[in-house]
Design an enzyme around this catalytic site. Structure first.
Site, mmCIF file in Angstrom:
data_model
loop_
_atom_site.group_PDB
_atom_site.id
_atom_site.type_symbol
_atom_site.label_atom_id
_atom_site.label_comp_id
_atom_site.label_asym_id
_atom_site.label_seq_id
_atom_site.Cartn_x
_atom_site.Cartn_y
_atom_site.Cartn_z
ATOM 1 N N ASN A 28 47.184 36.239 48.345
ATOM 2 C CA ASN A 28 45.819 35.733 48.215
ATOM 3 C C ASN A 28 45.628 35.335 46.751
ATOM 4 O O ASN A 28 45.511 36.195 45.885
ATOM 5 C CB ASN A 28 44.832 36.839 48.624
ATOM 6 N N LYS B 245 43.158 33.914 45.383
ATOM 7 C CA LYS B 245 41.756 34.006 44.937
ATOM 8 C C LYS B 245 41.378 32.738 44.141
ATOM 9 O O LYS B 245 41.895 31.666 44.454
ATOM 10 C CB LYS B 245 41.541 35.294 44.141
ATOM 11 N N HIS C 14 37.283 39.416 53.306
ATOM 12 C CA HIS C 14 37.753 40.045 52.072
ATOM 13 C C HIS C 14 36.594 40.780 51.397
ATOM 14 O O HIS C 14 35.454 40.314 51.415
ATOM 15 C CB HIS C 14 38.349 38.994 51.126
ATOM 16 N N GLU D 152 35.705 41.001 48.448
ATOM 17 C CA GLU D 152 34.969 40.228 47.438
ATOM 18 C C GLU D 152 33.925 39.334 48.113
ATOM 19 O O GLU D 152 32.844 39.118 47.580
ATOM 20 C CB GLU D 152 35.964 39.406 46.598
ATOM 21 N N GLU E 260 42.379 46.974 53.010
ATOM 22 C CA GLU E 260 42.337 46.859 51.553
ATOM 23 C C GLU E 260 41.259 47.790 50.997
ATOM 24 O O GLU E 260 40.077 47.410 50.941
ATOM 25 C CB GLU E 260 42.025 45.417 51.143
ATOM 26 N N GLY F 172 42.852 45.157 42.414
ATOM 27 C CA GLY F 172 42.799 44.683 41.037
ATOM 28 C C GLY F 172 42.647 45.790 40.010
ATOM 29 O O GLY F 172 42.393 45.524 38.837
ATOM 30 N N SER G 27 46.641 46.396 44.728
ATOM 31 C CA SER G 27 47.585 46.722 43.649
ATOM 32 C C SER G 27 49.025 46.915 44.133
ATOM 33 O O SER G 27 49.736 47.771 43.608
ATOM 34 C CB SER G 27 47.104 47.942 42.855
#
Ligand code: 13P
Length: 251
Positions: A9, A11, A95, A97, A167, A173, A213
């Site tokens: 991904n 992003k 996702h 985010e 996730e 991250g 990660s």
């Protein structure tokens, strides 16, 4: 035996030139005979060129999002049909985010899932708990809720197009990965949850990816767990050598 899948991904990273450079490096360095399904998800504006670039390779292209409506006055949005029209065959939905910064609710995601399936897109459906949920020991309930609210209306046949991606938000991250044991524990719970609702024909075949990660030095151990069928990779997918190493760790 389920196949392993490694998806990158990207992003909101990589302009057109950088996208082409990274794709060229991946084409050069990824094993063409890998028994691993490889997917990359560049930004919307680079999807068409990525599809063309990867036409004769074993690398598939996914979008990172799409709108749930067929068409209409939704300025700035992209429909499922627009994606398939340029040869994109999969899409990341849900996702964390998008849930956190763009207010995507389970109800919206349910509609996105339906729109993607109506266009025969493969869906990488993301979900995961925040740190506060894990600390309060409500993480299993939350995961079950995320799955049931957006996916439990599906029919058995729809699951041929679904890839799950667990996730945990606290691992995205941050450099803090779920331990292989934590990942396995949650993946087994996810498979059990799917099994109770849809039965073994679905639960034993659905791929459950881990994301958060994943790096070259931890991928092999995470992927070796029985219910972890590969990974959804963020930061490490932006460097060809790291992504290639992670694909190799899944082989
Ligand atoms: P990182 O690998 O950078 O933690 O990101 C994971 C992710 O969000 C993939 O969708």
């Amino acid at each position: 035996m389920r196949d392993k899948i490694v998806a990158g991904n990207w992003k909101m990273h990589k302009n057109a030139e950088e996208t082409e450079d990274l794709l060229n490096e991946l084409i050069d360095k990824l094993p063409s005979d890998a028994a691993v399904h490889i997917i990359v998800a560049p930004s919307f504006v680079n999807l068409a060129s990525a599809v063309q670039h990867l036409e004769f390779t074993n690398i598939n292209v996914a979008a990172q999002n799409m709108h749930q409506a067929k068409s209409g006055a939704f300025t700035g949005e992209v429909s499922a049909e627009m994606l398939t029209g340029i040869g994109v065959n999969s899409v990341i939905l849900g996702h964390s985010e998008r849930r956190a910064y763009f207010n995507e609710t389970s109800e919206i995601l349910k509609n996105k899932v339906d729109a993607a399936l109506a266009n025969d897109l493969v869906i990488i459906f993301c979900f995961g708990e925040e740190l506060k949920d894990r600390q309060a020991n409500t993480h299993f309930d939350l995961i079950e809720k995320q799955l049931s609210e957006s996916l439990f209306h599906l029919q058995e046949k729809d699951w041929a197009n679904i890839i799950l991606a667990y996730e945990p938000v606290w691992a995205i991250g941050t450099g803090e990965t779920a331990s292989p044991e934590q990942a396995q524990e949650m993946h087994a719970f996810i498979r059990k949850t799917i099994d109770v609702k849809f039965g073994p024909a679905v639960s034993q075949n659905v791929a459950i990816l881990y994301g958060g990660s994943v790096k070259p030095d931890n991928a092999k151990e995470i992927f070796s767990k029985p219910d972890v069928d590969g990974g959804l990779i963020g930061g490490a997918a932006l460097k060809a050598d790291d992504f290639v190493a992670i694909v190799k760790a899944a082989m």
